[in-house]
Structures are given as structure tokens and as C-alpha cells.
Design a protein around this motif. Structure first.
Motif, short mmCIF file in Angstrom:
data_model
loop_
_atom_site.label_atom_id
_atom_site.label_comp_id
_atom_site.label_asym_id
_atom_site.label_seq_id
_atom_site.Cartn_x
_atom_site.Cartn_y
_atom_site.Cartn_z
N HIS A 198 0.85 -1.11 0.03
CA HIS A 198 -0.03 0.19 0.14
C HIS A 198 0.98 1.09 -0.03
O HIS A 198 0.27 2.40 -0.04
CB HIS A 198 -0.88 -0.05 1.25
CG HIS A 198 -1.97 -1.02 1.31
ND1 HIS A 198 -2.65 -1.40 0.13
CD2 HIS A 198 -2.35 -1.90 2.34
CE1 HIS A 198 -3.39 -2.44 0.72
NE2 HIS A 198 -3.08 -3.02 1.76
N GLN A 199 2.06 1.10 0.00
CA GLN A 199 3.17 2.40 0.41
C GLN A 199 3.51 2.82 -1.19
O GLN A 199 3.30 2.18 -2.19
CB GLN A 199 4.44 1.82 0.68
CG GLN A 199 4.16 1.53 2.22
CD GLN A 199 5.15 1.25 3.06
OE1 GLN A 199 6.35 1.62 2.66
NE2 GLN A 199 5.03 0.21 3.95
N VAL A 200 3.70 4.08 -1.21
CA VAL A 200 4.31 4.70 -2.47
C VAL A 200 5.86 5.18 -2.08
O VAL A 200 6.13 5.97 -1.08
CB VAL A 200 3.57 6.00 -2.87
CG1 VAL A 200 4.19 6.81 -4.06
CG2 VAL A 200 2.10 5.70 -3.18
N ALA A 228 4.54 -2.48 -3.89
CA ALA A 228 4.46 -1.05 -3.71
C ALA A 228 4.72 -0.08 -5.08
O ALA A 228 5.18 -0.78 -6.15
CB ALA A 228 5.74 -0.64 -2.93
N LYS A 229 4.01 1.02 -5.07
CA LYS A 229 4.36 2.03 -6.25
C LYS A 229 5.57 2.50 -5.72
O LYS A 229 5.77 2.94 -4.87
CB LYS A 229 3.18 2.78 -6.23
CG LYS A 229 1.83 1.96 -6.48
CD LYS A 229 0.60 3.34 -6.59
CE LYS A 229 -0.80 2.48 -7.05
NZ LYS A 229 -1.00 1.59 -6.09
N ALA A 239 5.54 1.73 -11.51
CA ALA A 239 6.97 2.50 -11.53
C ALA A 239 6.84 3.88 -12.31
O ALA A 239 6.20 3.84 -13.42
CB ALA A 239 8.08 1.76 -12.08
N LEU A 240 7.62 4.79 -11.71
CA LEU A 240 7.60 5.98 -12.42
C LEU A 240 8.91 6.69 -12.14
O LEU A 240 9.77 6.67 -11.22
CB LEU A 240 6.77 7.30 -11.72
CG LEU A 240 6.76 8.42 -12.24
CD1 LEU A 240 6.20 8.75 -13.53
CD2 LEU A 240 5.78 9.68 -11.10
N ALA A 241 9.80 7.07 -13.58
CA ALA A 241 11.05 7.51 -13.23
C ALA A 241 10.84 9.17 -13.46
O ALA A 241 10.25 9.55 -14.40
CB ALA A 241 11.88 6.95 -14.54
N VAL A 242 11.49 9.80 -12.48
CA VAL A 242 11.74 11.09 -12.19
C VAL A 242 12.94 11.83 -12.32
O VAL A 242 13.82 11.28 -11.19
CB VAL A 242 10.76 11.80 -11.17
CG1 VAL A 242 10.70 13.27 -11.36
CG2 VAL A 242 9.39 10.97 -11.36
N ILE A 293 -2.01 9.59 -4.91
CA ILE A 293 -1.76 9.63 -3.38
C ILE A 293 -0.29 9.82 -2.91
O ILE A 293 0.56 9.60 -3.96
CB ILE A 293 -1.89 8.01 -2.87
CG1 ILE A 293 -1.35 6.95 -3.61
CG2 ILE A 293 -3.41 7.72 -2.47
CD1 ILE A 293 -1.32 5.44 -3.02
N PRO A 294 -0.11 10.59 -1.82
CA PRO A 294 1.37 11.08 -1.59
C PRO A 294 2.51 9.93 -1.42
O PRO A 294 2.12 8.91 -1.00
CB PRO A 294 1.13 11.94 -0.48
CG PRO A 294 0.04 11.37 0.27
CD PRO A 294 -0.99 10.85 -0.99
N VAL A 295 3.73 10.26 -1.42
CA VAL A 295 4.69 9.76 -1.27
C VAL A 295 4.58 9.13 0.54
O VAL A 295 4.57 9.95 1.42
CB VAL A 295 5.90 10.11 -1.14
CG1 VAL A 295 7.21 9.36 -0.58
CG2 VAL A 295 6.13 10.32 -2.85
N THR A 296 4.69 7.78 0.78
CA THR A 296 4.67 7.34 2.24
C THR A 296 6.12 6.94 2.76
O THR A 296 6.41 7.02 3.80
CB THR A 296 3.66 6.11 2.32
OG1 THR A 296 4.26 5.20 1.61
CG2 THR A 296 2.43 6.40 1.73
#
Length: 253
Positions: free
Chosen positions: A5-7, A30-31, A54-57, A80-83
């Protein structure tokens, strides 16, 4: 909160320990946000391999404006925000015992460069993520250290000193943020085989580490990544301000 459930933001997530950490969190559902500064190709390849979670930034963790922008992009993408934050980025450093600057040559600018990457980078990510963590009454922060500040077998003055400072930073943050349900811990690997940063290390050094380690092997990045998961998991919910050394027993603290 279960890992699935975590980002999770992993700084320096395109290669080495960072990439293995990304894979480990993704494996658990996880995301993930793969932060990179220079290695765009590797970051995007990793994101494509993982898929929709997955998102590359790109962001320079030393720049608070870029870090704030990265957090906004992550929240817009996942809704949803980063956890969870793993502060792993390593700025301009290689474990090269031959080219390493000794006490006569190392300069304050060398120290400053490593402090900027390790401590300032961690400060920027924590301050960017803290408002949402405080509101959620949950947050997990893992800073990446090194066993070298306990056993400096090679005197990497600038790098080792910055990681020692990061431990002090970790414990102060753990004290300050615990009341919000945010834990801050450190995972300290040894010299890992193999990462871009350790590629300049000779076979002789790796053989020496292997012979001196109770497990008789050099720790690899995937093994350290699994230990990072512990600090994000419900199993560590009462653990705060700790430094876990993951090096096969080379350093026993």
C-alpha cells in the motif's frame, strides 16, 4: 501500513543498490518512484520492466525546488502522496582506493560535495514529504549509510565523514518525527559487489573482504535491498533511529 500500500521514492534509483531497492519494493507490490539525475536511460528501462507501478523522475536531490517538483509529480501520477523515502543517491563518488585522496590532498570542497549529496539531499526529501506524512500519521524514511565509518579499511575521508554525519541526522530526525508516526532509520552496507561506484575496486580488495567476512562472501546490492524493506514493513513499526549494518558480519556493532 503494508508495503503493497506504500508509495516509495528511491533516490539514485536507476542503478546499483538503488535499482535493487526499487525492484525489491516493486516485488512486494509497492508503487515506486525511480529518482535519477544522469542515468535517464537506465531509469526508464527499469520503469518499463516494472510496469504501471513505476515512475522515473529526474531531480537533483541537492536542489529543494527540484525535489518538491518530483513529489508533486509523484502524487499527480499515483493520486496518493509518498509514504516512504529511501535516501540512496550518491553524488560524484567512486570507491577507488588508488585514486582516493589522502589526508594531504583531500580538500574541504570534497567534504562539502559529499555533505551536499548525503545530508542536504536527505533533508530536502524529508521536508518535501513530511507534510503528507504528518497528515497521514505514517511515514517511513531509510537513509543509506556505510560500515566504513565504523571500520574505515580505506580512508575515504569525504564520503565516510558525510555518512557519519548522516547517522547523526538520522537520529535527530527519528527523535523529532516519531510523534507524527514517522520512523527514520539507516541501513549501512559494506562495499557491494558490484555497483557502478564499486567498479573501480580491485579483485584483491574484494578477496580481502571476502576472507575477512564471517559469511565468506562480499555482500551484494539485492541483499542490502531486502534489509531496507524491513524498515518499511509493519515488522519494524517500533524500530526508530537505528543503524542496521548489512555486510555479512564484517563489522559487528
Amino acid at each position: 501500513m503494508e508495503i503493497k500500500h506504500q508509495v516509495v521514492l528511491v533516490t539514485g534509483g536507476s542503478r546499483g543498490l538503488g535499482a535493487e531497492t526499487v525492484k525489491a519494493f516493486a516485488r512486494e507490490g509497492a508503487k515506486v518512484i525511480i529518482n535519477y539525475f544522469q542515468n535517464e536511460e537506465k531509469a526508464r528501462e527499469l520503469a518499463e520492466t516494472i510496469g504501471e507501478n513505476a515512475l522515473a523522475v529526474r531531480a537533483d536531490v541537492r536542489d529543494p525546488a527540484q525535489v518538491q517538483s518530483m513529489f508533486r509529480m509523484a502524487q499527480e501520477h499515483y493520486r496518493i502522496p509518498v509514504t516512504t523515502i529511501v535516501n540512496n543517491a550518491l553524488v560524484h563518488f567512486k570507491f577507488d582506493p588508488v585514486a582516493n585522496k589522502d589526508a594531504f590532498a583531500v580538500g574541504w570542497e570534497d567534504y562539502q560535495q559529499q555533505f551536499e549529496g548525503a545530508v542536504r539531499g536527505a533533508l530536502n526529501t524529508i521536508q518535501a514529504g513530511l507534510p503528507d506524512m504528518k497528515e497521514a500519521k505514517f511515514g517511513r524514511i531509510v537513509n543509506i549509510g556505510t560500515n566504513l565509518f565504523q571500520n574505515p579499511v580505506v580512508a575515504y575521508h569525504d564520503y565516510t565523514t558525510s555518512k557519519a554525519a548522516l547517522l547523526g541526522f538520522t537520529r535527530n530526525m527519528a527523535n523529532d518525527l516519531g510523534k507524527y508516526g514517522v520512523t527514520v532509520n539507516m541501513v549501512s552496507g559494506g562495499l557491494l559487489k558490484m555497483t557502478d561506484a564499486s567498479s573501480a575496486t580491485s579483485d584483491e580488495v574484494f578477496k580481502l573482504i571476502e576472507a575477512s567476512t564471517p559469511l565468506r562472501k562480499v555482500t551484494d546490492p539485492a541483499e542490502v535491498a531486502d534489509s531496507i524493506l524491513f524498515f518499511a514493513s509493519p515488522w519494524s513499526r517500533a524500530v526508530n533511529g537505528q543503524n542496521l549494518v548489512v555486510d555479512g558480519g564484517l563489522v559487528m556493532d
